[in-house]
Design an enzyme around this catalytic site. Sequence first.
Site, mmCIF file in Angstrom:
data_model
loop_
_atom_site.group_PDB
_atom_site.id
_atom_site.type_symbol
_atom_site.label_atom_id
_atom_site.label_comp_id
_atom_site.label_asym_id
_atom_site.label_seq_id
_atom_site.Cartn_x
_atom_site.Cartn_y
_atom_site.Cartn_z
ATOM 1 C CG PHE A 196 19.889 55.629 63.723
ATOM 2 C CD1 PHE A 196 19.892 54.326 63.240
ATOM 3 C CD2 PHE A 196 18.749 56.092 64.364
ATOM 4 C CE1 PHE A 196 18.771 53.506 63.381
ATOM 5 C CE2 PHE A 196 17.629 55.291 64.516
ATOM 6 C CZ PHE A 196 17.638 53.991 64.027
ATOM 7 C CB THR A 225 -1.385 72.986 55.686
ATOM 8 O OG1 THR A 225 -0.260 73.674 56.195
ATOM 9 C CG2 THR A 225 -1.122 71.481 55.722
ATOM 10 C CB ALA A 230 31.404 50.749 68.173
ATOM 11 C CE1 TYR A 245 -9.836 75.633 59.960
ATOM 12 C CE2 TYR A 245 -8.819 73.673 59.018
ATOM 13 C CZ TYR A 245 -9.800 74.255 59.808
ATOM 14 O OH TYR A 245 -10.733 73.482 60.427
ATOM 15 N N GLY A 282 2.636 89.277 56.842
ATOM 16 C CA GLY A 282 2.889 90.186 57.969
ATOM 17 C C GLY A 282 2.199 89.772 59.254
ATOM 18 C CD GLN A 304 25.384 62.754 68.139
ATOM 19 O OE1 GLN A 304 24.758 63.465 67.376
ATOM 20 N NE2 GLN A 304 26.706 62.753 68.194
ATOM 21 C CD GLU A 333 -2.680 74.526 64.177
ATOM 22 O OE1 GLU A 333 -3.299 75.503 64.641
ATOM 23 O OE2 GLU A 333 -2.921 74.047 63.070
ATOM 24 N N GLY A 334 0.772 77.907 66.767
ATOM 25 C CA GLY A 334 1.331 78.711 67.857
ATOM 26 C C GLY A 334 2.718 78.230 68.218
#
Length: 390
Positions: free
Chosen positions: A341, A158, A270, A123, A129, A339, A366-367
């Site tokens: 991981f 795309t 931990a 597309y 602009g 975060q 798509e907006g």
Amino acid sequence: MSTLLTTAELALQERARAFADELIPWEVEAEMNRGEIPPDVLKAQKEKARELALTSINMSERLGGPGYSMLAQVLIQEQTGRVTNALGWVVSTGPSWIEEVATDLQIEKWIRPTVAGDIHECYAITEEGAGSDVDGIEATARREGDEYVLNGVKWHVTSANLASYVFFQAKLADGPNAGRHVLFFVDMDAPGVECLRVPEYSHTYGHHHWEMRFDDVRVPAENLVGSEGAGMSFSHAWFRYERLMIAARCCGAAERLIEEATRFAEGREAYGSRIADFQAIQFMLADSLTELWAARLMTYETARGIDAGVDLKVQHAQCSMAKLYASEMANRVADRAVQIFGGRGFMRENVAERFFRELRVDRIWEGTSEIQRIIIADQLRKRGVRTLLT
Ligand SMILES: Cc1cc2nc3c(=O)[nH]c(=O)nc-3n(C[C@H](O)[C@H](O)[C@H](O)COP(=O)(O)OP(=O)(O)OC[C@H]3O[C@@H](n4cnc5c(N)ncnc54)[C@H](O)[C@@H]3O)c2cc1C
């Protein structure tokens, strides 16, 4: 409101999930190789998707597609959304909006081969602009005898590297409909169609986004989609559909992230404890799951409404609400997953790192989120709260 699915819907969901699970092991290979996986693997994936009726999922049986309901399509796309690097795009969605307007010639030349998976489309609407403000496009179409002459430069096209033809949107330069929008089928190998640039983007996809020039491209009048002046209505139909599918894919991405982050948190230690035992980690997972559920309810209900034939304007607003909420939700979930991981979440071989980059565009294409809010507020003022929540 119920999210309960029928036996057939659950079976379809399971089939799509199992297929997506087969794509996941190729993610890191794609990430490290500019989005590419070995051609024979890709070919086998395409064949498998076809065998499983997971291609051209939005196309009608008349055109050779499976004729799925909108909810069925959402269930499939949700599963492909669990996979990074656009590997899930092997589950194709052709230009379903075209069915009502395409001529027999257009159906035979472009649409049936697309549904069969032999050729692909792309597309070309956005320009340097003109993005959100599609009416600002400067591309032109000029009628000359039995032909139109097309000119313009398009951005972010795309899948242009994989496409055989492109939908080109322009404004008529002269004649009785001057200034109105028109859409054309243009073969990618037509004289005057040129790739100007293949820019790099945040994600690592085998589908590239070209900057393209159309320089005095001559197409027969039979390449016009619908009638002069109808160009925008097709874009709106496509936007509506794709917004709902973005919502579905974002739900899938969030589900994968929550699963992976939970698994990691259960194993990672931990200070002598599993990090899943820390409330700070639990709260991030709990918020993520809660928001995912909300997004999924919206997405499924919007699809059910479309299947039930709710008013088109209501559909338009609901697709925008689903896209807005699900895309913003998925970005929050990806941020939390990174975060959880820790340092691993910043490595490209980690699913959270890839989704953290990849999901960002779902708030733009798509907006943008701002444009979705404008659409929703506009419909709210015209139709009222109760109508939009039906
Ligand atoms: C990876 C990628 C793939 C894409 N693929 C395609 C494709 O295949 N074909 C195609 O034609 N296009 C494609 N696009 C273009 C995409 O649809 C546009 O990028 C998008 O619509 C936003 O337009 P823009 O980038 O020009 O931003 P702009 O419209 O310039 O917006 C810039 C900012 O201003 C805000 N803004 C604009 N207007 C308003 C307003 N009225 N009120 C409040 N805020 C506003 C926006 O929300 C945004 O935050 C793609 C884009 C990307 C990034």
